[in-house]
Write a protein that holds these residues in place. Structure first.
Motif, PDB file in Angstrom:
ATOM      1  N   PRO A  25       0.699  -1.279  -0.111  1.00 19.86           N
ATOM      2  CA  PRO A  25      -0.057   0.048  -0.128  1.00 19.86           C
ATOM      3  C   PRO A  25       0.886   1.428  -0.009  1.00 19.86           C
ATOM      4  O   PRO A  25       0.257   2.308  -0.379  1.00 19.86           O
ATOM      5  CB  PRO A  25      -0.792  -0.163   1.150  1.00 19.86           C
ATOM      6  N   ASN A  26       2.112   1.302   0.227  1.00 20.45           N
ATOM      7  CA  ASN A  26       3.106   2.369   0.345  1.00 20.45           C
ATOM      8  C   ASN A  26       3.964   2.850  -0.871  1.00 20.45           C
ATOM      9  O   ASN A  26       4.375   3.764  -0.828  1.00 20.45           O
ATOM     10  CB  ASN A  26       4.032   2.174   1.680  1.00 20.45           C
ATOM     11  N   ASN A  27       3.658   1.964  -1.766  1.00 18.25           N
ATOM     12  CA  ASN A  27       4.353   2.258  -2.913  1.00 18.25           C
ATOM     13  C   ASN A  27       3.522   1.834  -4.202  1.00 18.25           C
ATOM     14  O   ASN A  27       2.290   1.446  -4.129  1.00 18.25           O
ATOM     15  CB  ASN A  27       5.655   1.255  -3.066  1.00 18.25           C
ATOM     16  N   GLY A  28       4.089   2.212  -5.624  1.00 16.92           N
ATOM     17  CA  GLY A  28       3.170   1.963  -6.733  1.00 16.92           C
ATOM     18  C   GLY A  28       3.202   0.651  -7.205  1.00 16.92           C
ATOM     19  O   GLY A  28       3.594  -0.496  -6.365  1.00 16.92           O
ATOM     20  N   PHE A  29       2.821   0.228  -8.160  1.00 21.25           N
ATOM     21  CA  PHE A  29       2.662  -0.764  -8.792  1.00 21.25           C
ATOM     22  C   PHE A  29       3.697  -1.676  -8.884  1.00 21.25           C
ATOM     23  O   PHE A  29       4.966  -1.151  -9.472  1.00 21.25           O
ATOM     24  CB  PHE A  29       1.890  -0.899 -10.260  1.00 21.25           C
ATOM     25  N   ASP A  30       3.609  -2.996  -8.814  1.00 20.49           N
ATOM     26  CA  ASP A  30       5.031  -3.714  -8.898  1.00 20.49           C
ATOM     27  C   ASP A  30       4.807  -4.961  -9.790  1.00 20.49           C
ATOM     28  O   ASP A  30       3.876  -5.703  -9.650  1.00 20.49           O
ATOM     29  CB  ASP A  30       5.395  -4.458  -7.446  1.00 20.49           C
ATOM     30  N   PRO A  31       5.635  -4.806 -11.041  1.00 17.48           N
ATOM     31  CA  PRO A  31       5.192  -5.853 -11.973  1.00 17.48           C
ATOM     32  C   PRO A  31       5.472  -7.335 -11.620  1.00 17.48           C
ATOM     33  O   PRO A  31       5.069  -8.232 -12.168  1.00 17.48           O
ATOM     34  CB  PRO A  31       5.928  -5.239 -13.255  1.00 17.48           C
ATOM     35  N   GLU A  32       6.495  -7.272 -10.696  1.00 22.13           N
ATOM     36  CA  GLU A  32       7.028  -8.591 -10.243  1.00 22.13           C
ATOM     37  C   GLU A  32       5.938  -9.151  -9.521  1.00 22.13           C
ATOM     38  O   GLU A  32       5.701 -10.623  -9.364  1.00 22.13           O
ATOM     39  CB  GLU A  32       8.167  -8.635  -9.473  1.00 22.13           C
ATOM     40  N   HIS A  33       4.803  -8.600  -8.786  1.00 24.26           N
ATOM     41  CA  HIS A  33       3.750  -8.822  -7.946  1.00 24.26           C
ATOM     42  C   HIS A  33       2.569  -8.332  -8.169  1.00 24.26           C
ATOM     43  O   HIS A  33       2.252  -7.261  -7.562  1.00 24.26           O
ATOM     44  CB  HIS A  33       4.059  -8.974  -6.521  1.00 24.26           C
ATOM     45  N   PRO A  34       1.859  -8.623  -9.414  1.00 27.13           N
ATOM     46  CA  PRO A  34       0.862  -7.487 -10.053  1.00 27.13           C
ATOM     47  C   PRO A  34      -0.328  -7.303  -8.771  1.00 27.13           C
ATOM     48  O   PRO A  34      -1.056  -6.325  -8.935  1.00 27.13           O
ATOM     49  CB  PRO A  34       0.005  -8.476 -11.102  1.00 27.13           C
ATOM     50  N   PHE A  35      -0.537  -8.625  -8.152  1.00 29.42           N
ATOM     51  CA  PHE A  35      -1.734  -8.254  -6.878  1.00 29.42           C
ATOM     52  C   PHE A  35      -1.120  -7.590  -5.710  1.00 29.42           C
ATOM     53  O   PHE A  35      -1.709  -7.555  -4.580  1.00 29.42           O
ATOM     54  CB  PHE A  35      -2.422  -9.375  -6.782  1.00 29.42           C
ATOM     55  N   GLY A  36       0.421  -7.298  -5.650  1.00 25.83           N
ATOM     56  CA  GLY A  36       0.876  -7.296  -4.431  1.00 25.83           C
ATOM     57  C   GLY A  36       1.192  -8.473  -3.622  1.00 25.83           C
ATOM     58  O   GLY A  36       1.312  -9.391  -3.852  1.00 25.83           O
ATOM     59  N   ILE A  37       1.867  -8.031  -2.571  1.00 23.80           N
ATOM     60  CA  ILE A  37       2.219  -9.297  -1.337  1.00 23.80           C
ATOM     61  C   ILE A  37       1.614  -9.213  -0.039  1.00 23.80           C
ATOM     62  O   ILE A  37       1.270  -7.740   0.104  1.00 23.80           O
ATOM     63  CB  ILE A  37       3.784  -9.125  -1.325  1.00 23.80           C
ATOM     64  N   ALA A  38       1.348 -10.154   0.573  1.00 21.72           N
ATOM     65  CA  ALA A  38       0.828 -10.052   1.699  1.00 21.72           C
ATOM     66  C   ALA A  38       1.655  -9.738   3.126  1.00 21.72           C
ATOM     67  O   ALA A  38       2.809 -10.012   3.009  1.00 21.72           O
ATOM     68  CB  ALA A  38       0.246 -11.391   2.351  1.00 21.72           C
ATOM     69  N   PRO A  39       1.049  -8.849   3.943  1.00 20.91           N
ATOM     70  CA  PRO A  39       2.050  -8.532   5.069  1.00 20.91           C
ATOM     71  C   PRO A  39       2.288  -9.448   6.004  1.00 20.91           C
ATOM     72  O   PRO A  39       1.657 -10.365   5.873  1.00 20.91           O
ATOM     73  CB  PRO A  39       1.149  -7.254   5.715  1.00 20.91           C
TER      74      PRO A  39
END
Length: 338
Positions: free
Chosen positions: A98-112
């Motif tokens: 939630p604190n940074n922009g889109f990450d192409p390596e993890h399109p849906f983000g990663i879990a805390p």
């Protein structure tokens, strides 16, 4: 002297406009079976077609889950979670939302806290939900159809005994039974190497055991009316075996209620699987939408995307299945004008 009146016909008593038997519409209807007519009505329903497309999308995701994960370069395996998380900042991801922009390596983000890839868990969670719901629907339908056929056709003491078991299972609260069975299975098979698979099989069994009664009551009611029809009586007079009467004579006439019941049972099981996983008594080993929602609730204010991703998946799938089930029911009902 009054003019002679023409005899009334069945069509003149209804409020529908009579169809010219020589028109193209009448000829098209005359050459089609009831199922073909229902399919045609279903295809013309735009909402049903949109829902069918959504369901096909989820089916493709579930079937080709490993290929999709390979295509995006994601996996459910997490190595060195500390490299991806800000351990001093509450375990939030260093890259992506939630604190940074889109990450192409993890399109849906990663879990805390765990650094699990959300896309991989979303894809495999879709497979888990559809696999469990479809398996439970299949077993519940087979049991319900068999019990309903036997109870309705044989009648007498058989009907009374089977109806007693139907009513008995209906009195058992589903959630209470799941809460009772889950701890027993956890204690019995928690150290087994195939615990995740055993857990899924047990969940399918619980859903099927407490989900067949509606189908059985519906089929029993239909068979009670069909068994007095002329074609069934003729088959019995000719000495046709009971099994052949049930399969060859009654089953084709039960296609519509079976399809409707299955189309409404499947979304109920999808929602039940997610709900049980959310409560911690469903799938706890492996990917599951309900389990992800349970983990994401406490991060809703800081990381809302983590919660919305599995939640939208559950809502879209269940809503599409329900709307398509309603459309199928309307298409198979000859009295509706939808």
């Amino acid at each position: 002297m009054s003019q002679p009146t023409a005899p009334e016909t069945l069509g003149s008593l209804s409020d529908e406009t009579p169809v010219d038997p020589n028109s193209k519409q009448a000829k098209a209807i005359a050459g089609r079976s009831p199922m073909q007519i229902a399919l045609g009505r279903l295809v013309r329903d735009k909402i049903a077609m949109v829902c069918a497309a959504v369901i096909v999308f989820f089916l493709v995701v579930a079937i080709f889950a490993p290929l999709i994960c390979k295509l995006f370069g994601v996996s459910t395996d997490t190595v060195f979670a500390s490299q991806y998380l800000d351990m001093l900042g509450g375990g939030m991801p260093l890259k992506g939302p939630p604190n940074n922009g889109f990450d192409p390596e993890h399109p849906f983000g990663i879990a805390p806290q765990s650094a699990d890839d959300n896309l991989a868990y979303w894809v495999y969670g879709c497979r888990t939900s559809l696999t469990i719901a479809a398996s439970a629907t299949l077993f519940a339908s087979v049991v319900g159809i068999a019990v309903g056929l036997l109870a309705g056709f044989l009648g007498g003491i058989v009907d009374k005994v089977l109806s007693f078991f139907i009513d008995l299972f209906l009195t058992i609260p589903f959630l209470l039974a799941a809460l009772t069975i889950a701890p027993i299975l956890n204690d019995r098979f928690s150290l087994n190497d195939n615990y995740a698979l055993i857990q899924k099989f047990s969940l399918v069994a619980v859903l099927a055991i407490f989900g067949w009664m509606g189908m059985a009551r519906l089929i029993r009611g239909e068979v009670l009316s069909l068994r007095e029809r002329e074609f069934v009586q003729a088959a019995r007079v000719l000495g046709m075996p009971t099994s052949r009467v049930l399969i060859k004579e009654l089953m084709p006439n039960l296609a519509a209620p079976i399809i409707i019941s299955v189309s409404l049972m499947l979304p109920a099981f999808v929602a039940a699987e997610a709900g049980l996983a959310f409560l911690g008594i469903g799938v706890t080993s492996g990917a599951s939408w309900g389990q992800t929602i349970s983990k994401a609730v406490k991060y809703f204010e800081e990381y809302p995307l983590y919660l919305w991703e599995p939640l939208i998946g559950v809502v879209l799938l269940v809503l599409s299945l329900n709307l398509l089930g309603d459309a199928i029911r309307d298409a198979l009902d000859p009295k509706t004008r939808r």
